[in-house]
Design an enzyme around this catalytic site. Structure first.
Site, short mmCIF file in Angstrom:
data_model
loop_
_atom_site.label_atom_id
_atom_site.label_comp_id
_atom_site.label_asym_id
_atom_site.label_seq_id
_atom_site.Cartn_x
_atom_site.Cartn_y
_atom_site.Cartn_z
N TYR A 1 39.06 38.98 16.68
CA TYR A 1 40.50 38.70 16.79
C TYR A 1 40.90 37.86 15.59
O TYR A 1 41.67 38.06 14.78
CB TYR A 1 40.61 37.74 18.16
CG TYR A 1 42.33 37.42 18.36
CD1 TYR A 1 42.80 38.10 19.23
CD2 TYR A 1 42.63 36.40 17.73
CE1 TYR A 1 44.07 37.78 19.54
CE2 TYR A 1 43.86 35.76 17.99
CZ TYR A 1 44.73 36.77 18.82
OH TYR A 1 46.04 36.27 18.96
N SER B 1 45.55 36.86 29.94
CA SER B 1 45.82 35.51 29.62
C SER B 1 45.60 34.56 30.56
O SER B 1 46.20 33.63 30.70
CB SER B 1 47.28 35.51 29.36
OG SER B 1 47.54 34.48 28.15
N GLU C 1 51.42 44.53 20.51
CA GLU C 1 49.90 44.06 20.51
C GLU C 1 49.62 43.46 19.28
O GLU C 1 49.62 44.38 18.08
CB GLU C 1 48.87 45.05 21.08
CG GLU C 1 48.12 44.43 21.98
CD GLU C 1 48.77 43.70 23.18
OE1 GLU C 1 48.59 42.61 23.30
OE2 GLU C 1 49.11 44.61 24.14
N ASP D 1 51.38 34.50 24.96
CA ASP D 1 51.02 34.15 26.21
C ASP D 1 51.35 32.65 26.82
O ASP D 1 52.03 32.77 27.96
CB ASP D 1 49.20 34.03 26.05
CG ASP D 1 48.86 35.20 25.60
OD1 ASP D 1 49.24 36.30 25.53
OD2 ASP D 1 47.50 35.17 25.34
N THR E 1 51.15 41.47 17.40
CA THR E 1 52.33 41.35 16.48
C THR E 1 52.63 40.06 16.46
O THR E 1 53.36 39.38 15.64
CB THR E 1 53.48 42.22 16.92
OG1 THR E 1 53.73 42.10 18.45
CG2 THR E 1 53.22 43.71 16.71
#
Length: 390
Positions: free
Chosen positions: A225, A129, A37, A175, A39
């Site tokens: 984010y 996603s 996650e 994604d 990464t």
């Protein structure tokens, strides 16, 4: 696709566009990231699977310069012109089909006008996603309507640009890539630097993945984010002063980080620690899948979540509650948040004989503590995006 869903989409089509002669269909799945996650935008490894929750688009060229859309789930209609398309704030979802249309045209692809009806089963804002699935499904639809074949790798990069340019989310490539490249029964071990990937067997005879949706998405998710991405880049700048050829956190191993970590200001230090140690966990998880070892994979999932909570600070009270409830259940190998964080979903690896008790216990505990009803469902690795016949 089940008959009821097909009929629902055809009914919506008839009420807006007439008889569904010559329809084509595209679908793109959502995904669950087993581990790895935050990464992907650090040029590192990830290990996701596609799931059976997807976006399906029924479409047909209309011989005009207009794209006319109907979102079945929202019972909402929107249109835009292919020449200088303009997003409409009252239809926030349309930015995805509009954005990918504009990007494809910038590549020199001549798009026909399109009528389209779409329906989704990927939870919106659930960290599975849905936005990538929507973008990929429309990319497939546009290319099919224009009789253009693009390599799936190129399509993934174009869909990623839609998120960057039109949504302001500087996401990595995971994604979009898994939505396009996944295969049933396989996990996608992806190197996000050069996009080399390996399909790994992802089926345990005595364990299944279970997704639990918090039904919560905190408003700070997108801004935080982007902030995490910037903090990782700041850590890279510091480390590059001491280590040659460091372009991203991908280029720093654990020993090097430990040597120079005190030179990195907090919280950049903690962000870097998560990414660098998470990379090790993804590599180890690959081996766990190859060895069909759910115990080892579960341990890695647990440590991943704890790192996301303490070092990367992207969990939420709801996510931590679901993980805690899962870990208290019999037969659970491991549990962690999945997706960007600040709400969304967890993924747990659960012994097959304990699945029913797990689902009931976690749902009950979460309901009692939050007054929210979580969505809990078992997932398996499914097929990637495709043009299909319903």
């Amino acid at each position: 696709m089940d008959t009821e869903r097909t009929e629902q989409m055809l009914s919506a089509w008839r009420s807006r566009f007439g008889e569904p002669d010559g329809l084509a269909w595209a679908r793109a799945p959502g995904r669950v990231n087993i581990i790895g996650e935050h990464t992907d935008y650090n040029d590192d490894y990830v290990l996701p699977i596609a799931i059976d929750r997807d976006i399906v688009v029924a479409f047909r060229a209309n011989g005009s310069g207009q794209v006319n859309l109907h979102a079945v789930n929202l019972d909402d209609d929107a249109s835009f012109a292919l020449v200088d398309p303009k997003a409409q704030p009252e239809h926030p979802w349309m930015v995805y089909p509009l954005g990918i249309a504009k990007i494809l045209q910038e590549k020199g692809i001549e798009l026909p006008g399109l009528d389209a009806v779409f329906h989704g089963t990927v939870p919106t804002g659930g960290g599975l996603s849905s936005s990538a699935a929507l973008t990929v499904a429309f990319c497939m639809a546009y290319c099919h309507a224009a009789a253009v074949e693009l390599p799936t790798r190129e399509m993934a990069l174009l869909c990623q640009q839609t998120e960057h340019r039109f949504c302001g989310v500087m996401c990595g490539i995971m994604d979009q890539f898994v939505s396009l490249h996944a295969q049933r029964g396989k996990a996608v071990y992806l190197d996000c630097r050069d996009l080399r990937h390996e399909l790994l067997p992802c089926a345990f005879g005595d364990a299944k993945f279970v997704v639990c949706d918090t039904r919560v998405k905190h408003e700070l998710a997108s801004s935080e984010y982007n902030k995490r991405r910037a903090q990782c880049e700041e850590a890279v700048h510091v480390l590059a002063e001491f280590l040659a050829d460091v372009r991203s956190l991908r280029d720093v191993n654990v020993q090097q980080f430990r040597t120079f970590q005190e030179r990195i200001p907090s919280p950049m230090r903690e962000r870097a620690r998560h990414v660098i140690t998470e990379t090790q966990r993804v590599v180890a998880a690959r081996q766990a899948l190859l060895q069909h070892n759910p115990m080892e994979l579960g341990i890695l999932m647990d440590v991943s979540h704890d790192s996301l909570d303490a070092d990367y600070e992207v969990t939420s009270p709801e996510l931590n509650l679901l993980v805690s409830l899962a870990r208290d259940c019999k037969g659970v190998y491991g549990s962690r948040m999945t997706g960007g964080g600040f709400g969304g979903c967890t993924v747990s690896l659960v012994g097959s004989q304990h699945l029913e008790a797990f689902c009931e216990s976690v749902a009950k505990g979460y309901r009692e503590r939050t007054s929210l009803e979580p969505h809990v469902y078992i997932v398996e690795a499914e097929q990637g995006a495709e043009i299909f016949e319903p």
